[in-house]
Design a protein around this motif. Sequence first.
Motif, PDB file in Angstrom:
ATOM      1  N   VAL A 167       0.847  -1.196   0.000  1.00 40.28           N
ATOM      2  CA  VAL A 167       0.000   0.000   0.000  1.00 40.28           C
ATOM      3  C   VAL A 167       0.884   1.248   0.000  1.00 40.28           C
ATOM      4  O   VAL A 167       1.828   1.350   0.768  1.00 40.28           O
ATOM      5  N   LYS A 168       0.585   2.169  -0.906  1.00 46.79           N
ATOM      6  CA  LYS A 168       1.280   3.460  -0.965  1.00 46.79           C
ATOM      7  C   LYS A 168       0.283   4.508  -0.502  1.00 46.79           C
ATOM      8  O   LYS A 168      -0.657   4.836  -1.234  1.00 46.79           O
ATOM      9  N   GLU A 169       0.491   4.993   0.692  1.00 51.68           N
ATOM     10  CA  GLU A 169      -0.477   5.886   1.342  1.00 51.68           C
ATOM     11  C   GLU A 169      -0.892   7.089   0.495  1.00 51.68           C
ATOM     12  O   GLU A 169      -2.057   7.409   0.393  1.00 51.68           O
ATOM     13  N   SER A 170       0.061   7.776  -0.105  1.00 51.79           N
ATOM     14  CA  SER A 170      -0.263   9.029  -0.788  1.00 51.79           C
ATOM     15  C   SER A 170      -0.690   8.823  -2.242  1.00 51.79           C
ATOM     16  O   SER A 170      -1.084   9.780  -2.899  1.00 51.79           O
ATOM     17  N   MET A 171      -0.608   7.598  -2.761  1.00 59.87           N
ATOM     18  CA  MET A 171      -0.908   7.361  -4.174  1.00 59.87           C
ATOM     19  C   MET A 171      -2.323   6.794  -4.352  1.00 59.87           C
ATOM     20  O   MET A 171      -2.808   6.035  -3.520  1.00 59.87           O
ATOM     21  N   VAL A 172      -2.934   7.198  -5.466  1.00 62.43           N
ATOM     22  CA  VAL A 172      -4.258   6.699  -5.827  1.00 62.43           C
ATOM     23  C   VAL A 172      -4.307   6.605  -7.351  1.00 62.43           C
ATOM     24  O   VAL A 172      -3.529   7.271  -8.037  1.00 62.43           O
ATOM     25  N   THR A 173      -5.199   5.793  -7.878  1.00 63.03           N
ATOM     26  CA  THR A 173      -5.319   5.714  -9.335  1.00 63.03           C
ATOM     27  C   THR A 173      -6.265   6.809  -9.828  1.00 63.03           C
ATOM     28  O   THR A 173      -7.169   7.244  -9.101  1.00 63.03           O
ATOM     29  N   VAL A 174      -6.053   7.245 -11.060  1.00 59.66           N
ATOM     30  CA  VAL A 174      -6.860   8.324 -11.649  1.00 59.66           C
ATOM     31  C   VAL A 174      -8.341   7.973 -11.610  1.00 59.66           C
ATOM     32  O   VAL A 174      -9.181   8.831 -11.310  1.00 59.66           O
ATOM     33  N   GLU A 175      -8.697   6.719 -11.866  1.00 57.82           N
ATOM     34  CA  GLU A 175     -10.113   6.341 -11.910  1.00 57.82           C
ATOM     35  C   GLU A 175     -10.806   6.522 -10.559  1.00 57.82           C
ATOM     36  O   GLU A 175     -12.008   6.681 -10.499  1.00 57.82           O
ATOM     37  N   LYS A 176     -10.032   6.524  -9.462  1.00 54.33           N
ATOM     38  CA  LYS A 176     -10.635   6.660  -8.127  1.00 54.33           C
ATOM     39  C   LYS A 176     -10.757   8.116  -7.673  1.00 54.33           C
ATOM     40  O   LYS A 176     -11.354   8.395  -6.645  1.00 54.33           O
ATOM     41  N   LEU A 177     -10.200   9.026  -8.435  1.00 52.95           N
ATOM     42  CA  LEU A 177     -10.294  10.446  -8.091  1.00 52.95           C
ATOM     43  C   LEU A 177     -11.677  10.980  -8.438  1.00 52.95           C
ATOM     44  O   LEU A 177     -12.249  10.614  -9.470  1.00 52.95           O
ATOM     45  N   PRO A 178     -12.209  11.889  -7.619  1.00 57.50           N
ATOM     46  CA  PRO A 178     -13.465  12.538  -8.022  1.00 57.50           C
ATOM     47  C   PRO A 178     -13.210  13.511  -9.182  1.00 57.50           C
ATOM     48  O   PRO A 178     -12.069  13.927  -9.414  1.00 57.50           O
ATOM     49  N   LYS A 210     -12.781  16.801 -11.303  1.00 60.34           N
ATOM     50  CA  LYS A 210     -12.173  18.112 -11.030  1.00 60.34           C
ATOM     51  C   LYS A 210     -11.079  18.053  -9.957  1.00 60.34           C
ATOM     52  O   LYS A 210     -10.538  19.086  -9.562  1.00 60.34           O
ATOM     53  N   ALA A 211     -10.732  16.845  -9.462  1.00 56.37           N
ATOM     54  CA  ALA A 211      -9.681  16.729  -8.448  1.00 56.37           C
ATOM     55  C   ALA A 211      -8.327  17.104  -9.037  1.00 56.37           C
ATOM     56  O   ALA A 211      -8.062  16.877 -10.225  1.00 56.37           O
ATOM     57  N   LEU A 212      -7.484  17.690  -8.206  1.00 57.87           N
ATOM     58  CA  LEU A 212      -6.118  18.015  -8.604  1.00 57.87           C
ATOM     59  C   LEU A 212      -5.199  16.893  -8.166  1.00 57.87           C
ATOM     60  O   LEU A 212      -5.354  16.348  -7.066  1.00 57.87           O
ATOM     61  N   PHE A 213      -4.227  16.559  -9.029  1.00 55.42           N
ATOM     62  CA  PHE A 213      -3.261  15.524  -8.681  1.00 55.42           C
ATOM     63  C   PHE A 213      -1.902  15.875  -9.252  1.00 55.42           C
ATOM     64  O   PHE A 213      -1.788  16.704 -10.155  1.00 55.42           O
ATOM     65  N   LYS A 214      -0.887  15.229  -8.701  1.00 54.99           N
ATOM     66  CA  LYS A 214       0.487  15.516  -9.088  1.00 54.99           C
ATOM     67  C   LYS A 214       1.170  14.227  -9.535  1.00 54.99           C
ATOM     68  O   LYS A 214       0.935  13.161  -8.970  1.00 54.99           O
ATOM     69  N   LEU A 215       2.038  14.360 -10.549  1.00 56.57           N
ATOM     70  CA  LEU A 215       2.868  13.245 -10.994  1.00 56.57           C
ATOM     71  C   LEU A 215       4.201  13.280 -10.254  1.00 56.57           C
ATOM     72  O   LEU A 215       4.537  14.267  -9.609  1.00 56.57           O
ATOM     73  N   GLN A 252      -5.623  18.501 -13.490  1.00 54.31           N
ATOM     74  CA  GLN A 252      -6.995  18.422 -12.996  1.00 54.31           C
ATOM     75  C   GLN A 252      -7.715  17.357 -13.810  1.00 54.31           C
ATOM     76  O   GLN A 252      -7.666  17.363 -15.045  1.00 54.31           O
ATOM     77  N   LYS A 253      -8.390  16.465 -13.097  1.00 57.93           N
ATOM     78  CA  LYS A 253      -9.137  15.389 -13.763  1.00 57.93           C
ATOM     79  C   LYS A 253     -10.420  15.945 -14.368  1.00 57.93           C
ATOM     80  O   LYS A 253     -11.145  16.691 -13.740  1.00 57.93           O
ATOM     81  N   GLU A 254     -10.653  15.529 -15.616  1.00 55.19           N
ATOM     82  CA  GLU A 254     -11.882  15.909 -16.315  1.00 55.19           C
ATOM     83  C   GLU A 254     -12.674  14.634 -16.623  1.00 55.19           C
ATOM     84  O   GLU A 254     -12.519  13.649 -15.936  1.00 55.19           O
ATOM     85  N   GLU A 255     -13.454  14.628 -17.696  1.00 55.18           N
ATOM     86  CA  GLU A 255     -14.330  13.502 -18.003  1.00 55.18           C
ATOM     87  C   GLU A 255     -13.580  12.318 -18.619  1.00 55.18           C
ATOM     88  O   GLU A 255     -12.467  12.454 -19.094  1.00 55.18           O
ATOM     89  N   LYS A 256     -14.261  11.167 -18.598  1.00 59.13           N
ATOM     90  CA  LYS A 256     -13.718   9.960 -19.208  1.00 59.13           C
ATOM     91  C   LYS A 256     -14.070   9.973 -20.695  1.00 59.13           C
ATOM     92  O   LYS A 256     -15.200  10.266 -21.078  1.00 59.13           O
ATOM     93  N   LEU A 257     -13.078   9.679 -21.532  1.00 55.03           N
ATOM     94  CA  LEU A 257     -13.278   9.582 -22.975  1.00 55.03           C
ATOM     95  C   LEU A 257     -12.980   8.135 -23.373  1.00 55.03           C
ATOM     96  O   LEU A 257     -11.830   7.730 -23.370  1.00 55.03           O
ATOM     97  N   ARG A 258     -13.986   7.374 -23.642  1.00 51.42           N
ATOM     98  CA  ARG A 258     -13.828   5.944 -23.946  1.00 51.42           C
ATOM     99  C   ARG A 258     -13.057   5.227 -22.850  1.00 51.42           C
ATOM    100  O   ARG A 258     -13.599   5.006 -21.778  1.00 51.42           O
ATOM    101  N   LEU A 296      -3.845  15.974  -4.518  1.00 54.82           N
ATOM    102  CA  LEU A 296      -3.526  17.258  -3.890  1.00 54.82           C
ATOM    103  C   LEU A 296      -4.788  17.820  -3.246  1.00 54.82           C
ATOM    104  O   LEU A 296      -5.876  17.718  -3.799  1.00 54.82           O
ATOM    105  N   ASN A 297      -4.612  18.433  -2.088  1.00 59.41           N
ATOM    106  CA  ASN A 297      -5.717  19.165  -1.481  1.00 59.41           C
ATOM    107  C   ASN A 297      -5.903  20.444  -2.299  1.00 59.41           C
ATOM    108  O   ASN A 297      -4.967  20.961  -2.873  1.00 59.41           O
TER     109      ASN A 297
END
Length: 195
Positions: free
Chosen positions: A135-146, A148-153, A160-166, A191-192
Amino acid sequence: MPAEAAPLIGKWIDYFKCEFKISRNRNSKFGDYRAPYDSKGHRISVNFDLNPYAFLVTTVHEFAHLHTWNEHKGRAKPHGTEWKNNFKKMMQPFFEKNVFPPDVKQAITRYLNNPAASSCSDLNLYRSLRLYDPVKESMVTVEKLPGKALFKLKDGRVFQKEEKLRKRYKCVEVSSRRVYLFSPVAEVEVLNQNN
């Protein structure tokens, strides 16, 4: 790798006279096969940080390349029919030894119907293998983000996550406003909104 798989992999290393190297993490690939060249023999490398089942699947994938090269001397496509048949055959002993947990075995069996160049491209197999990662505490997969969430590589870029395209998610890089498509299983740092 699972302990019960090690003796057979050891035999393959000896039989094929292969240099087998455990490599640093490479984000772009889990393993690599290099054909004999300029007095160097067969070379396989597999990333050190894979869980035991992902390490074994990757190792068999690379040995299937080696075996295919020996049979066809480089005249077969890297992930063509010949490689697919060798990969299927070379996975069988590990099924017979019940090396894999049932969920991973089922995912591999489905994947073997038409194996792709990378186990990552089969999301079902990739997700099954990932369940056995630490388990990596600070990591999550893109599909699990709500939305408009912000994330960092890892490289520090913020999206910022937007809609799913196919099959992939549209994400916008905050600094450049450029649009990128992300695999649903890409690992990112959430990211908060205050960051």
